[in-house]
Design a protein around this motif. Structure first.
Motif, PDB file in Angstrom:
ATOM      1  N   ALA A   1       0.945  -1.106  -0.074  1.00  0.00           N
ATOM      2  CA  ALA A   1       0.062  -0.142   0.131  1.00  0.00           C
ATOM      3  C   ALA A   1       0.868   1.400   0.185  1.00  0.00           C
ATOM      4  N   LEU A   2       2.007   1.311   0.747  1.00  0.00           N
ATOM      5  CA  LEU A   2       2.796   2.387   0.629  1.00  0.00           C
ATOM      6  C   LEU A   2       3.271   2.561  -0.530  1.00  0.00           C
ATOM      7  N   GLY A   3       3.989   1.674  -1.334  1.00  0.00           N
ATOM      8  CA  GLY A   3       4.284   1.886  -2.613  1.00  0.00           C
ATOM      9  C   GLY A   3       3.235   1.833  -3.750  1.00  0.00           C
ATOM     10  N   ARG A   4       1.909   1.656  -3.525  1.00  0.00           N
ATOM     11  CA  ARG A   4       0.797   1.351  -4.236  1.00  0.00           C
ATOM     12  C   ARG A   4       1.063   0.619  -5.508  1.00  0.00           C
TER      13      ARG A   4
ATOM     14  N   LEU B   1      24.967  -1.884  13.053  1.00  0.00           N
ATOM     15  CA  LEU B   1      24.439  -1.402  11.508  1.00  0.00           C
ATOM     16  C   LEU B   1      23.029  -0.960  11.906  1.00  0.00           C
ATOM     17  N   PHE B   2      22.128  -1.582  12.732  1.00  0.00           N
ATOM     18  CA  PHE B   2      20.712  -1.414  12.882  1.00  0.00           C
ATOM     19  C   PHE B   2      20.416  -0.040  12.886  1.00  0.00           C
ATOM     20  N   PRO B   3      20.914   0.773  13.831  1.00  0.00           N
ATOM     21  CA  PRO B   3      20.118   2.165  13.828  1.00  0.00           C
ATOM     22  C   PRO B   3      20.531   2.858  12.769  1.00  0.00           C
ATOM     23  N   ILE B   4      21.808   2.772  12.234  1.00  0.00           N
ATOM     24  CA  ILE B   4      21.929   3.461  10.915  1.00  0.00           C
ATOM     25  C   ILE B   4      21.094   3.102   9.914  1.00  0.00           C
ATOM     26  N   ALA B   5      20.858   1.581   9.751  1.00  0.00           N
ATOM     27  CA  ALA B   5      19.796   1.074   8.901  1.00  0.00           C
ATOM     28  C   ALA B   5      18.605   1.775   8.928  1.00  0.00           C
ATOM     29  N   LEU B   6      17.932   1.996   9.961  1.00  0.00           N
ATOM     30  CA  LEU B   6      16.861   2.494  10.062  1.00  0.00           C
ATOM     31  C   LEU B   6      16.805   3.773   9.896  1.00  0.00           C
ATOM     32  N   PHE B   7      17.815   4.744  10.182  1.00  0.00           N
ATOM     33  CA  PHE B   7      18.038   6.082   9.678  1.00  0.00           C
ATOM     34  C   PHE B   7      18.030   6.055   7.998  1.00  0.00           C
ATOM     35  N   GLY B   8      18.924   5.295   7.502  1.00  0.00           N
ATOM     36  CA  GLY B   8      19.163   5.175   5.968  1.00  0.00           C
ATOM     37  C   GLY B   8      17.833   4.790   5.182  1.00  0.00           C
ATOM     38  N   ALA B   9      17.222   3.801   5.742  1.00  0.00           N
ATOM     39  CA  ALA B   9      15.855   3.514   5.127  1.00  0.00           C
ATOM     40  C   ALA B   9      14.874   4.541   4.899  1.00  0.00           C
ATOM     41  N   TRP B  10      14.671   5.316   6.315  1.00  0.00           N
ATOM     42  CA  TRP B  10      13.566   6.276   6.534  1.00  0.00           C
ATOM     43  C   TRP B  10      14.291   7.523   5.422  1.00  0.00           C
ATOM     44  N   ARG B  11      15.464   7.863   5.380  1.00  0.00           N
ATOM     45  CA  ARG B  11      15.483   8.670   4.424  1.00  0.00           C
ATOM     46  C   ARG B  11      15.331   8.492   2.909  1.00  0.00           C
ATOM     47  N   ILE B  12      15.439   7.372   2.650  1.00  0.00           N
ATOM     48  CA  ILE B  12      14.869   6.966   1.134  1.00  0.00           C
ATOM     49  C   ILE B  12      13.545   5.791   1.494  1.00  0.00           C
ATOM     50  N   ARG B  13      12.812   6.412   2.135  1.00  0.00           N
ATOM     51  CA  ARG B  13      11.459   5.769   2.330  1.00  0.00           C
ATOM     52  C   ARG B  13      10.548   5.581   1.030  1.00  0.00           C
ATOM     53  N   GLN B  14      10.879   6.406   0.092  1.00  0.00           N
ATOM     54  CA  GLN B  14      10.039   6.383  -1.150  1.00  0.00           C
ATOM     55  C   GLN B  14      10.559   5.235  -2.093  1.00  0.00           C
ATOM     56  N   SER B  15      11.628   4.612  -1.756  1.00  0.00           N
ATOM     57  CA  SER B  15      12.184   3.465  -2.489  1.00  0.00           C
ATOM     58  C   SER B  15      11.750   2.273  -2.301  1.00  0.00           C
ATOM     59  N   ARG B  16      11.618   1.320  -2.909  1.00  0.00           N
ATOM     60  CA  ARG B  16      10.960  -0.014  -2.689  1.00  0.00           C
ATOM     61  C   ARG B  16      11.729  -0.765  -1.594  1.00  0.00           C
TER      62      ARG B  16
ATOM     63  N   GLY C   1      13.071   1.003   1.007  1.00  0.00           N
ATOM     64  CA  GLY C   1      12.855   1.760   2.288  1.00  0.00           C
ATOM     65  C   GLY C   1      11.433   1.474   2.605  1.00  0.00           C
ATOM     66  N   TYR C   2      10.609   1.379   1.920  1.00  0.00           N
ATOM     67  CA  TYR C   2       9.079   1.136   2.551  1.00  0.00           C
ATOM     68  C   TYR C   2       8.820  -0.159   2.705  1.00  0.00           C
ATOM     69  N   TRP C   3       9.504  -1.097   1.946  1.00  0.00           N
ATOM     70  CA  TRP C   3       9.328  -2.465   2.465  1.00  0.00           C
ATOM     71  C   TRP C   3       9.823  -3.098   3.554  1.00  0.00           C
TER      72      TRP C   3
END
Length: 528
Positions: A202-205, A282-297, A299-301
């Motif tokens: 749904a996030l990525g339609r 790596l996990f906290p940085i990964a959460l931050f990085g995924a949020w920054r590109i949350r429009q990517s597949r 990121g939102y997955w």
């Protein structure tokens, strides 16, 4: 030029995981929760004790806790391999162990769908799943958690591939069969698993690009076996079949704070902090990085699945360590691209690597932690630290892998960094192999008295009922004694008494150590 799927390397990683899962698999007895119960249900399937086809029983009573998918597989193996009344531990554990090991390549394939052409992230995901202690350990147990994670990965791959699918009918069938698999394992878990995948869709339609007309019929065909079993179960057992979903399924874990759940929502967090090494950094940085590109597949997955599963698991009133097992898949999906960047230093999709300076320091932290493990291993050689001797070899192996790997990952040459990542993985795998070759991996056995010697003296009962004095019923004791031994109550009636305390007014039938089997109805003193 787009890179091809590294299927040969994924195959090598899976073979490694499968071999690792077999080390020492039959050396230790079955534990109480839930190995002995799974084993007994499978054995009764093999013996054909159910009141109707495909309906599980436990000690000749309807088993309403879980669907019988894994139990039926184990029962088939019992029929093919066991030539004795009580199957070996290896026979009971080998099917879940091998099925659970499939999460290693499937995790890589899932990442490949999220980041097409990103070979290093694909391999990093599989490597992380291969080296996580909770993934490797829970998968070896005769429990449903490892197998359900494998099926969960197949379900998510199917949902991902429905997006612009070239063969929607085949993908729909695969997705439906995965849903059936979950219905035949821990059925209520299908709800949060499907919700996590659908939330990401749904996030990525992505649903706008599904070819519904071709995919829907085969998807329904695929899910039909799972639905059919539950309908058959309800038809044969009536309203009691709902206990699997409500009373002993979602209802129990949502409303009843069972034993060992005192810490509540903190239990999954503790499991994450204890079991996520060395990738936890790596996990906290990964959460931050995924949020920054949350429009990517990706990121939102990765964020969507982690958020929905966490929201489903953290509020549970019953919190057992293995309830957090589904979280490890999105954990690996999140951390893998950062591990890949540490090795290849390729440009990040958004243009700026998240927390680049901190991320660049992580190999030094791994090297430092490895050095501390090496020191701890050397200290264990001294007489004063002899109590740590069982942990010496894993600590030295892990320390060497982390220390050498961390140092090489700080090198300017990519080939050296690749060797460093390989050292890190090899160190973890070798340490796991040493742990699995010892009694260390099944530490729950140390939480109570051993059942095997006690079960041996129950053979003197000659079929008479036995009651256990002073302890709650233990499924593992029932398994090895080949009969159900309930806790002694005032209304138990005539039965032999199994106790670790002296029974001076009872006739002694057998003993081992402090344990005795006595006939207290005859009221004769020991030795008469």
């Amino acid at each position: 030029m787009a890179q091809k799927l590294p299927w040969r390397l994924l195959l090598i990683l899976w073979v490694t995981a499968a071999l690792l899962s077999c080390i020492g698999l039959g050396d230790l007895p079955l534990r109480d929760f839930d190995e002995a119960t799974v084993a007994r249900v499978a054995l009764e399937f093999h013996q054909g004790r159910g009141e109707a086809f495909l309906l599980p029983t436990l000690w000749d009573e309807p088993y309403l806790n879980k669907a019988p998918g894994l139990h039926l597989i184990i029962a088939t193996l019992i029929g093919l391999t066991s030539q004795q009344a009580l199957p070996s531990e290896w026979t009971i554990r080998i099917a879940p162990a091998l099925l659970s090991s499939l999460i290693v390549p499937l995790g890589g394939l899932l990442q490949w769908q999220l980041r097409p052409g990103d070979r290093d992230s694909c391999l990093a995901t599989s490597a992380i799943l291969l080296t996580l202690l909770p993934i490797a350990r829970h998968g070896r147990l005769a429990m449903l958690d490892g197998t359900q994670l494998t099926v969960m990965a197949v379900l998510w791959i199917g949902l991902l591939r429905l997006h612009r699918a070239r063969h929607p009918a085949g993908i729909g069938l695969m997705t439906g069969l995965a849903a059936s698999g979950m219905l035949l394992l821990k059925a209520p878990l299908l709800i949060p698993t499907a919700a996590a995948g659908l939330a990401a869709i749904a996030l990525g339609r992505e649903w706008r690009h599904w070819r519904w007309i071709s995919a829907a019929p085969t998807l329904l065909i695929g899910i039909l076996p799972g639905i059919a079993w539950h309908l058959w179960h309800g038809w044969q057992r009536g309203t009691s079949a709902l206990w699997l979903w409500g009373g002993d399924g979602a209802g129990r874990v949502l409303l009843d704070a069972g034993e060992g759940s005192d810490l509540g929502w903190r239990v999954p967090l503790i499991e994450l902090l204890e079991g996520g090494w060395p990738w936890l950094l790596l996990f906290p940085i990964a959460l931050f990085g995924a949020w920054r590109i949350r429009q990517s597949r990706w990121g939102y997955w990765s964020l969507g699945t982690m958020a929905v599963l966490a929201a489903a698991i953290l509020p549970l009133r019953t919190q057992l360590p293995w309830y957090s097992h589904p979280l490890w898949l999105p954990f690996a999906l999140l951390c893998a691209p950062l591990l890949a960047w540490v090795v290849n230093r390729m440009p990040w999709p958004s243009g700026t690597v998240p927390m680049r300076r901190i991320l660049a320091l992580i190999p030094a932290l791994w090297a430092g932690l490895g050095g501390l493990l090496l020191i701890a291993g050397m200290v264990s050689l001294t007489p004063a630290a002899d109590a740590l001797s069982d942990y010496r070899s894993p600590a030295l192996t892990l320390g060497a892998g982390w220390c050498i790997g961390g140092i090489l990952l700080m090198h300017d040459t990519q080939n050296r960094r690749r060797v460093g990542a390989l050292c890190l993985v090899i160190g973890n795998v070798a340490a796991l192999a040493l742990v699995f070759h010892s009694p260390l991996w099944l530490w729950e056995l140390n939480e109570s008295w051993p059942v095997r010697p006690v079960a041996e003296i129950t053979a003197s009962a000659d079929g008479s009922p036995i009651r256990l004095k002073g302890f709650n019923e233990r499924p593992s004791l029932n398994w090895y004694a080949e009969q159900r031994i309930r806790r002694e109550q005032s209304d138990n009636g005539k039965a032999l008494r199994l106790s670790d305390q002296p029974q001076p007014d009872c006739q002694l039938l057998a003993e081992t150590g402090d344990w005795t089997l006595s006939d207290c109805d005859k009221m004769t003193k020991k030795g008469e």
